[in-house]
Write a protein that holds these residues in place. Structure first.
Motif, PDB file in Angstrom:
ATOM      1  N   LYS A 151       6.455  10.923  10.908  1.00  0.00           N
ATOM      2  CA  LYS A 151       7.683  11.719   9.967  1.00  0.00           C
ATOM      3  C   LYS A 151       8.159  12.885  10.872  1.00  0.00           C
ATOM      4  O   LYS A 151       9.328  13.093  10.775  1.00  0.00           O
ATOM      5  CB  LYS A 151       7.268  11.745   8.762  1.00  0.00           C
ATOM      6  CG  LYS A 151       8.535  12.181   7.660  1.00  0.00           C
ATOM      7  CD  LYS A 151       7.879  12.373   6.393  1.00  0.00           C
ATOM      8  CE  LYS A 151       9.224  12.505   5.367  1.00  0.00           C
ATOM      9  NZ  LYS A 151       8.856  12.769   4.016  1.00  0.00           N
ATOM     10  N   ASP A 158      11.226   5.622   5.835  1.00  0.00           N
ATOM     11  CA  ASP A 158      11.182   6.056   4.488  1.00  0.00           C
ATOM     12  C   ASP A 158      10.712   4.891   3.476  1.00  0.00           C
ATOM     13  O   ASP A 158       9.925   5.560   2.407  1.00  0.00           O
ATOM     14  CB  ASP A 158      12.542   6.473   3.847  1.00  0.00           C
ATOM     15  CG  ASP A 158      12.921   7.918   4.523  1.00  0.00           C
ATOM     16  OD1 ASP A 158      12.142   8.569   5.226  1.00  0.00           O
ATOM     17  OD2 ASP A 158      14.253   8.216   4.832  1.00  0.00           O
ATOM     18  N   GLU A 161       6.987   5.357   2.548  1.00  0.00           N
ATOM     19  CA  GLU A 161       6.485   6.533   1.952  1.00  0.00           C
ATOM     20  C   GLU A 161       5.952   6.251   0.536  1.00  0.00           C
ATOM     21  O   GLU A 161       4.909   7.031   0.259  1.00  0.00           O
ATOM     22  CB  GLU A 161       7.683   7.603   1.923  1.00  0.00           C
ATOM     23  CG  GLU A 161       6.977   8.899   1.317  1.00  0.00           C
ATOM     24  CD  GLU A 161       7.695  10.434   1.666  1.00  0.00           C
ATOM     25  OE1 GLU A 161       7.218  11.109   1.649  1.00  0.00           O
ATOM     26  OE2 GLU A 161       9.136  10.004   2.084  1.00  0.00           O
TER      27      GLU A 161
END
Length: 221
Positions: A151, A158, A161
């Motif tokens: 990241k 994303d 995550e």
């Protein structure tokens, strides 16, 4: 107050004080006191009542510098890493005879024990399960740290995550865990062990926290 006491045993260390072998400045008692004063009992092992003796081998050059340190026999948990760190901290604290062979290896057994910490009721089977759990966690921790490293470089997705956040929760990477990790890193800095401290500080960073960033900037260049 619950207090943990750490006893360092120097089983077999007297053989190190024979001729032609490096000796710790001040002798075996000084080494014992040094290691005891520098020990930071690792969190996982302390919380799971893991105790035992870790055998670390190493070499000493003509200047009394420690090199080639490795765990000869350990438990496969964070006690191994702490024992290795402690031996590395003895760097430049050895008196070396002129005819010392730098290729020879010394072995120090470092014993970790917890007293008055509620560990007497823990069975051997429970402790073995805790050791297996620690080893299983390693791959999961790596998945978390790899994600945040990627990241930082702009290579993480994303959409992943949420999975990483769930994994962090399962691993117990909460504010309390991070605070304890940061506290240990600060102790290492006070001991002059910036290498050990930076390892902990970067671990904090790469599990997605920014609380260690200032200390990293100040100590990990």
């Amino acid at each position: 107050m619950i207090v943990s006491f750490i006893k360092i045993l120097l089983i077999g260390y007297l053989s190190f004080f024979q001729a032609d072998q490096p000796t710790f400045k001040g002798g075996a008692d000084a080494l014992n006191n040094f290691i005891t004063s520098k020990t930071i009992y690792p969190g996982f092992s302390k919380n799971n009542c893991i105790q035992g003796t870790i055998y670390v081998s190493f070499q000493v050059n003509k200047n009394g510098e420690v090199f080639g340190a490795k765990v000869n026999k350990g438990l496969g948990v964070d006690l191994d890493l702490e024992a290795l760190r402690l031996i590395r901290l003895t760097n430049n604290k050895w008196e070396v005879p002129a005819n010392h062979n730098e290729n020879s290896r010394l072995i120090i057994p470092v014993n970790f024990s917890l007293k008055n910490y509620g560990c007497d009721s823990r069975s051997g089977d429970e402790i073995n399960k805790s050791i297996a759990l620690y080893q299983a966690r390693a791959a999961l921790e790596k998945a978390v740290t790899n994600y945040y490293r990627n990241k930082e470089q702009g290579n993480a997705s994303d959409k992943n995550e949420a999975e990483i956040l769930q994994l962090k929760a399962e691993l117990g990477f909460d504010d309390s865990f991070i605070a304890n990790k940061l506290k240990d890193a600060k102790k290492m800095i006070k001991q002059g062990d910036k290498a050990g401290a930076c390892e902990s500080l970067y671990f904090i960073k790469y599990i997605g926290s920014d609380v260690a960033n200032t200390l990293i900037a100040e100590n990990c260049k």
